[in-house]
Design a protein around this motif. Structure first.
Motif, PDB file in Angstrom:
ATOM      1  N   GLY A 213      -3.234 -12.275   8.927  1.00 41.89           N
ATOM      2  CA  GLY A 213      -3.169 -12.438   7.479  1.00 41.89           C
ATOM      3  C   GLY A 213      -4.538 -12.624   6.863  1.00 41.89           C
ATOM      4  O   GLY A 213      -4.845 -12.054   5.804  1.00 41.89           O
TER       5      GLY A 213
ATOM      6  N   GLN B  81      -6.254  -9.960   4.277  1.00 42.64           N
ATOM      7  CA  GLN B  81      -6.630 -10.366   2.926  1.00 42.64           C
ATOM      8  C   GLN B  81      -8.126 -10.203   2.690  1.00 42.64           C
ATOM      9  O   GLN B  81      -8.563  -9.931   1.561  1.00 42.64           O
ATOM     10  CB  GLN B  81      -6.210 -11.825   2.676  1.00 42.64           C
ATOM     11  CG  GLN B  81      -4.713 -12.037   2.593  1.00 42.64           C
ATOM     12  CD  GLN B  81      -4.090 -11.290   1.425  1.00 42.64           C
ATOM     13  OE1 GLN B  81      -4.713 -11.082   0.374  1.00 42.64           O
ATOM     14  NE2 GLN B  81      -2.839 -10.854   1.612  1.00 42.64           N
TER      15      GLN B  81
ATOM     16  N   HIS C  74      -3.607   2.620  -0.519  1.00 42.99           N
ATOM     17  CA  HIS C  74      -3.292   1.656   0.532  1.00 42.99           C
ATOM     18  C   HIS C  74      -4.404   0.625   0.713  1.00 42.99           C
ATOM     19  O   HIS C  74      -4.475  -0.067   1.737  1.00 42.99           O
ATOM     20  CB  HIS C  74      -3.054   2.387   1.857  1.00 42.99           C
ATOM     21  CG  HIS C  74      -1.813   3.224   1.863  1.00 42.99           C
ATOM     22  ND1 HIS C  74      -1.760   4.490   1.325  1.00 42.99           N
ATOM     23  CD2 HIS C  74      -0.557   2.965   2.322  1.00 42.99           C
ATOM     24  CE1 HIS C  74      -0.545   4.988   1.450  1.00 42.99           C
ATOM     25  NE2 HIS C  74       0.220   4.087   2.054  1.00 42.99           N
TER      26      HIS C  74
ATOM     27  N   PRO D 228      -3.922  -5.153   0.238  1.00 41.95           N
ATOM     28  CA  PRO D 228      -3.411  -5.715   1.497  1.00 41.95           C
ATOM     29  C   PRO D 228      -1.902  -5.630   1.639  1.00 41.95           C
ATOM     30  O   PRO D 228      -1.398  -5.312   2.720  1.00 41.95           O
ATOM     31  CB  PRO D 228      -3.898  -7.166   1.454  1.00 41.95           C
ATOM     32  CG  PRO D 228      -5.121  -7.120   0.608  1.00 41.95           C
ATOM     33  CD  PRO D 228      -4.844  -6.082  -0.444  1.00 41.95           C
ATOM     34  N   GLU D 229      -1.163  -5.888   0.546  1.00 39.55           N
ATOM     35  CA  GLU D 229       0.292  -5.895   0.673  1.00 39.55           C
ATOM     36  C   GLU D 229       0.830  -4.493   0.944  1.00 39.55           C
ATOM     37  O   GLU D 229       1.821  -4.315   1.672  1.00 39.55           O
ATOM     38  CB  GLU D 229       0.941  -6.497  -0.577  1.00 39.55           C
ATOM     39  CG  GLU D 229       0.628  -5.785  -1.890  1.00 39.55           C
ATOM     40  CD  GLU D 229      -0.677  -6.238  -2.535  1.00 39.55           C
ATOM     41  OE1 GLU D 229      -0.895  -5.917  -3.716  1.00 39.55           O
ATOM     42  OE2 GLU D 229      -1.465  -6.927  -1.845  1.00 39.55           O
TER      43      GLU D 229
ATOM     44  N   HIS E 216      -0.095  -3.607   4.540  1.00 36.44           N
ATOM     45  CA  HIS E 216       0.753  -4.366   5.459  1.00 36.44           C
ATOM     46  C   HIS E 216       2.094  -3.681   5.665  1.00 36.44           C
ATOM     47  O   HIS E 216       2.581  -3.582   6.800  1.00 36.44           O
ATOM     48  CB  HIS E 216       0.968  -5.784   4.918  1.00 36.44           C
ATOM     49  CG  HIS E 216       2.020  -6.550   5.667  1.00 36.44           C
ATOM     50  ND1 HIS E 216       1.876  -6.953   6.964  1.00 36.44           N
ATOM     51  CD2 HIS E 216       3.272  -6.959   5.276  1.00 36.44           C
ATOM     52  CE1 HIS E 216       2.961  -7.583   7.369  1.00 36.44           C
ATOM     53  NE2 HIS E 216       3.826  -7.595   6.360  1.00 36.44           N
ATOM     54  N   ARG E 217       2.707  -3.189   4.579  1.00 39.42           N
ATOM     55  CA  ARG E 217       4.005  -2.528   4.722  1.00 39.42           C
ATOM     56  C   ARG E 217       3.873  -1.280   5.603  1.00 39.42           C
ATOM     57  O   ARG E 217       4.775  -0.966   6.392  1.00 39.42           O
ATOM     58  CB  ARG E 217       4.557  -2.170   3.344  1.00 39.42           C
ATOM     59  CG  ARG E 217       5.042  -3.368   2.537  1.00 39.42           C
ATOM     60  CD  ARG E 217       5.889  -2.946   1.334  1.00 39.42           C
ATOM     61  NE  ARG E 217       5.103  -2.217   0.346  1.00 39.42           N
ATOM     62  CZ  ARG E 217       4.453  -2.795  -0.664  1.00 39.42           C
ATOM     63  NH1 ARG E 217       4.500  -4.113  -0.813  1.00 39.42           N
ATOM     64  NH2 ARG E 217       3.771  -2.063  -1.528  1.00 39.42           N
TER      65      ARG E 217
ATOM     66  N   GLU F  61       3.520  -2.389   9.278  1.00 41.23           N
ATOM     67  CA  GLU F  61       4.759  -2.883   9.856  1.00 41.23           C
ATOM     68  C   GLU F  61       5.632  -1.762  10.406  1.00 41.23           C
ATOM     69  O   GLU F  61       6.495  -1.987  11.247  1.00 41.23           O
ATOM     70  CB  GLU F  61       5.550  -3.684   8.813  1.00 41.23           C
ATOM     71  CG  GLU F  61       4.956  -5.040   8.489  1.00 41.23           C
ATOM     72  CD  GLU F  61       5.048  -5.992   9.659  1.00 41.23           C
ATOM     73  OE1 GLU F  61       6.084  -6.678   9.810  1.00 41.23           O
ATOM     74  OE2 GLU F  61       4.071  -6.052  10.454  1.00 41.23           O
TER      75      GLU F  61
END
Length: 992
Positions: free
Chosen positions: A144, A148, A238, A241-242, A245-246, A249
């Motif tokens: 994380g 970030q 992209h 960060p969010e 992250h997706r 994953e």
């Protein structure tokens, strides 16, 4: 083809290439070496200094010069009638970075990659977050935080035309199945055709043709400069960060902080190194793919044999070696005509316990020589020094009151809990799977199995066992039984049933289902047949085989990490015995025991390798030889250390009371505690309150004494500073490997700084008249005895049954420390110049420059060249020493059944108490008194010492005052005499 007689190990890297080695071939030929022995030549991670992090098995490392330069090296070797043996690494590959194509492919396609089964990955992890994925523990901080901080970014690889995640030097390809959604996120109209190409693309193997076609369209798209902005839009979309992250994953990898690996890694590592992944070389396709280059080079005559690295990491070492031997034998007929006479040399890197023989059914020539290094090293030590040195060590503040064996058990528990927790879980799951297969045992819990398994591993006395067809051999049972009884002593009575059950599941021949937990608790019984066999099915063979494999792949790294990489840095009784392949609790080996193990090697593995230095040793061969003298003067050593501690106390740093790890792993004996109760520098519980603590300080003194260069003067400020920098690197590694008050995971900066500052202070120019002067004086007083020890082990390595192995640069004195110190550049120009310096006996007066050692090596190798069958395959006969100095010498004879040649090796031993503070490394003739070497009639002949050019007439005995008058060692040869030994030996052996 020249038969293998001796090897010279060279460490290749971009600073020392094949061209550099080619320039030295004439030197090694003149020295008498028959084969160069190369560190791994396959392509490794860029900048690798050792080559064991292979990233491409199919290509000769371009940093070493590539295949063309290898060919030029081999051509020069052939011109000198020499050969080449190479180190191969079948157990693991280097991962991380951006250069292992196989690894990158499984990051891309996961378990559907064509290489998914090449690596030892658990694709069915019980962790939902890792199911069908690989853990990628290469982040420098928590995921994380790194995300970030935007240290993890999406990038574009124009060469491969693919999207990937970039993190420092690491690259993680994005699966093409996600490209369509990535293009949609970018909202760039120019990407619409590509969206269609990648729409609903699957990751199954049958989808690969469509993926390839889509990829080619993407490559064509990317070559148009006008469309580059569309790809940039993907990267920008992209950047948040969010969003990234997706995307992450959905990949076949999970990025993670490097510290998560010990607990969560779902693939087999080399020991606990998360940059090296285990290979499934037991699979035929992996075996062929990972050995194709080596097999081709062997068939073409570019290489002559192989040394197998870390054979115990493989699933089935015996079967692997047998398969490798078969393939090499099959290829032999394809080699150039002049290279077909000899079978390929095949040796394995194997750590053996003192009572563990090398198995004879593997099809190998033997080990690489760690067993010999242990045996000849122990021979240098005086057994009478063991008890007083042990008492001295345990009395030191900070030293453990536990025996070495007890400390090893403690360290194993620590390794399993902290460094190898994921591997313990993997082995437990394999056993739990067996339990679930049988209704009689399905209630056996994961926790109970793990508890008992841990005790088995902790008490396992050797690296591993070698079952065949899922069943342990009698030899395996000998060690397994010891582990079971050790575990039994630590477990609750309630675990007895599980203890026996694991015995059966792990290759035992008894009742595999055993008694149910309910029966063990008195809650009922398990139905059984009339014959007593379990009524329910026994574990499936494939499950038991898998459990055996992962169990063996757990005991091996546990032993290595706990002993070699932990306790050897905690236990300081005598550092010369803290070596790879050695048992520090066994300080000495008698001549009789040495003869016994050597005779066994001559019988079972006459072509095994004999080494006294390697790229992995913890101390140079001459460092160990010098420290061995301390075993003869334990009281003097204890007094010296006590004096130095008092002298240097002023340089210590007061310990911070908040140092929570100050007593980690250490115990203080009642005796040592009572002796320090009045010392104001100690705490109430007897622990020294200044850094470094006494135990660490004492080990530092041992390191300084052992590695101090013979030509270094305390007045040489620059030389002392350079030496101090080398010792400082060793000290940092030693402190962290010990894992007591600092370690590699969480370095204790304050403690390490205190220890480092202490070292700098005691080696400062201001200490020339103090400690620095005393250190040099003490080294000078034992250096001659250490040199005798060095020449003893040198001669025994050259004359004992087997292949004499020379590590780069150790032709002269080798006072190195652990890597990277033992891999420093070698001054070969200096060694080349020493070749013509003169005879060994003539160089003894100037022994400090090391040329006498090189001259002995050259003379002995010359004799081996003239009579190869004498030393490789010849008979071995221990000889008796009689007289008042009998314990101070060792001798044996070698006899050839081929040409009647004979040799007798004689060496001085335990010279410390005989020499006193003498400056010359030789025992005076008068000191030998009437001590004589007994010559049996079988080997009675006229001999000449090839080291001193002194002749001896045939006699029933020879006085050591004459045999060892010119040198502390002698190598007598009967060449040129009219001996009838050949006929005599054949007659007595029934081979006429």
């Amino acid at each position: 083809m020249t038969a293998l007689r001796s090897t010279a190990r060279l460490q290749f890297h971009r600073g020392f290439t094949f061209e550099d080695a080619a320039a030295l071939v004439d030197y090694f030929a003149a020295l008498g070496v028959s084969h160069l022995y190369a560190s791994p030549i396959t392509t490794a991670q860029p900048g690798s200094t050792h080559g064991y992090d292979t990233v491409d098995y199919a290509r000769v490392n371009p940093e070493l010069g590539g295949e063309a330069a290898l060919g030029r090296l081999v051509a020069k070797l052939r011109a000198h009638r020499m050969g080449l043996v190479v180190d191969i690494v079948p157990n693991h590959m280097g991962v991380g970075g951006a250069h292992n194509a196989w690894w990158l492919d499984i990051l891309t396609w996961g378990r559907h990659s064509e290489f998914a089964r090449y690596f030892d990955v658990d694709w069915h992890s019980p962790d939902p977050a890792l199911r069908g994925k690989v853990l990628a523990p290469f982040l420098g901080g928590p995921y994380g935080e790194e995300l970030q901080a935007r240290k993890i970014v999406l990038g574009w690889d124009s060469e491969r035309a693919q999207f990937l995640v970039e993190y420092g030097p690491h690259r993680f390809p994005i699966c093409p199945t996600d490209y369509a959604s990535m293009f949609r996120t970018a909202d760039a109209p120019a990407l619409a055709p590509l969206i269609e190409s990648f729409h609903q693309l699957g990751s199954q193997p049958e989808d690969r043709p469509r993926a390839a076609a889509a990829h080619e369209r993407l490559r064509a798209f990317a070559t148009d400069a006008g469309r580059r902005s569309a790809l940039d839009a993907v990267l920008e979309a992209h950047a948040a960060p969010e969003v990234l992250h997706r995307l992450l994953e959905r990949q076949h990898f999970r990025l993670a902080w490097w510290r998560t690996a010990s607990d969560e890694v779902n693939w087999r590592r080399f020991f606990d190194i998360s940059a090296l992944i285990g290979m499934r070389v037991e699979r035929p396709e992996v075996f062929e793919a990972s050995h194709a280059l080596i097999f081709r080079l062997y068939a073409q005559g570019e290489i002559d044999g192989v040394r197998v690295d870390h054979v115990d990491g493989l699933a089935e070492p015996r079967e692997y070696c047998q398969r490798l031997r078969l393939r090499l034998d099959q290829l032999r007929s394809l080699r150039p005509a002049g290279l077909r006479e000899e079978p390929a040399p095949l040796v394995v890197e194997k750590i053996l316990a003192r009572d563990e023989p090398m198995r004879t059914d593997w099809g190998i020539d033997g080990t690489t020589g760690y067993d010999f290094m242990d045996q000849v090293g122990a021979l240098l030590h005086d057994p009478s020094g063991a008890a007083p040195l042990e008492a001295w060590w345990r009395a030191l503040p900070g030293a453990s009151a536990l025996s070495f064996e007890a400390q090893a058990l403690r360290a194993k528990r620590q390794m399993l809990a902290e460094n190898l927790a994921a591997e313990v879980d993997r082995s437990t799951r394999a056993l739990h799977r067996i339990a679930r297969d049988d209704i009689a045992t399905r209630d056996n819990t994961f926790g109970s199995i793990k508890r008992v398994l841990t005790e088995y591993v902790v008490h396992f006395p050797v690296y591993r066992i070698y079952p065949e067809n899922g069943t342990r051999s009698a030899e395996d049972n000998r060690f397994f039984d010891r582990a079971r009884e050790g575990a039994r002593a630590q477990l609750r009575h309630a675990d007895e049933a599980m203890l026996e059950r694991l015995d059966g599941w792990l290759g035992g021949s008894g009742n595999e289902s055993g008694t149910s937990i309910g029966q063990a608790n008195g809650a009922g019984t398990t139905p059984a047949s009339a014959g007593g066999a379990p009524a329910y099915p026994t574990p499936a063979g494939s499950h038991r085989r898998a459990a055996l494999i992962v169990f063996s792949q757990l005991t091996s790294p546990t032993a290595a990490k706990a002993v070699e990489d932990t306790v050897c840095y905690r236990y300081g009784r005598l550092l010369s015995r803290n070596e790879v392949g050695a048992n520090p609790s066994e300080i000495a080996l008698t001549p009789g025991a040495f003869h016994e193990v050597t005779a066994a090697r001559a019988r079972d593995f006459p072509r095994a390798w004999l080494t006294t230095a390697t790229h992995d040793h913890k101390r140079g061969e001459d460092t160990r030889a010098r420290l061995a003298v301390i075993s003869e003067i334990p009281e003097r050593w204890a007094a010296t250390v006590a004096h130095w501690r008092s002298l240097n106390a002023v340089h210590k740093t007061p310990r911070a009371k908040s140092d929570a790890r100050m007593t980690s792993g250490a115990q203080v004996s009642p005796l040592s505690r009572s002796s320090r109760q009045t010392n104001p520098a100690t705490s109430d519980d007897g622990l020294d309150l200044r850094d470094p603590e006494a135990s660490t300080e004492a080990m530092l003194y041992e390191a300084l004494v052992g590695a101090w260069p013979l030509d270094l003067s305390p007045e040489d400020a620059q030389g002392v500073q350079s030496f101090g920098e080398r010792v400082a690197a060793w000290l940092e590694k030693a402190l962290r490997e010990a894992k007591l008050r600092t370690d590699w995971f969480t370095p204790n900066a304050a403690y390490e700084t205190a220890c480092h500052d202490f070292l700098l202070a005691i080696l400062a120019p201001s200490q020339r008249q103090g400690f620095l002067g005393e250190l040099a004086l003490f080294v000078g007083q034992i250096a001659a005895a250490g040199a005798i020890n060095s020449l003893q082990q040198t001669l025994l390595r050259l004359a004992s049954p087997g292949i004499a192995d020379l590590y780069q640069g150790t032709e002269l004195w080798d006072f190195s420390m652990v890597d990277p110190d033992n891999r420093r550049p070698v001054d070969f120009a200096l060694r080349r110049a020493a070749l013509e310096a003169g005879s060994p006996a003539g160089l003894l007066a100037d022994w400090r420059d090391g040329r006498v050692k090189l001259a002995i090596i050259r003379s002995a190798l010359a004799l081996r060249t003239r009579h190869p069958d004498l030393f490789v395959g010849g008979d071995y006969l221990p000889l008796v020493i009689k007289g008042p100095m009998d314990r101070h010498a060792i001798a044996f004879a070698r006899m050839s059944r081929m040409d009647g040649s004979m040799a007798i090796a004689v060496a001085s031993r335990l010279p410390g108490t005989v020499l006193g503070n003498a400056d010359q490394p030789i025992i005076k003739p008068s000191d030998w008194a009437d001590t004589r070497l007994v010559i049996p009639e079988l080997v009675r002949d006229r001999f000449t010492d090839v080291l001193a050019d002194h002749a001896f007439e045939a006699a029933a005995s020879l006085p050591l005052s004459e045999v060892l008058a010119a040198l502390p060692v002698a190598l007598l040869s009967n060449e040129g005499s009219a001996s009838q030994i050949q006929t005599q030996v054949r007659t007595e052996s029934g081979n006429t």
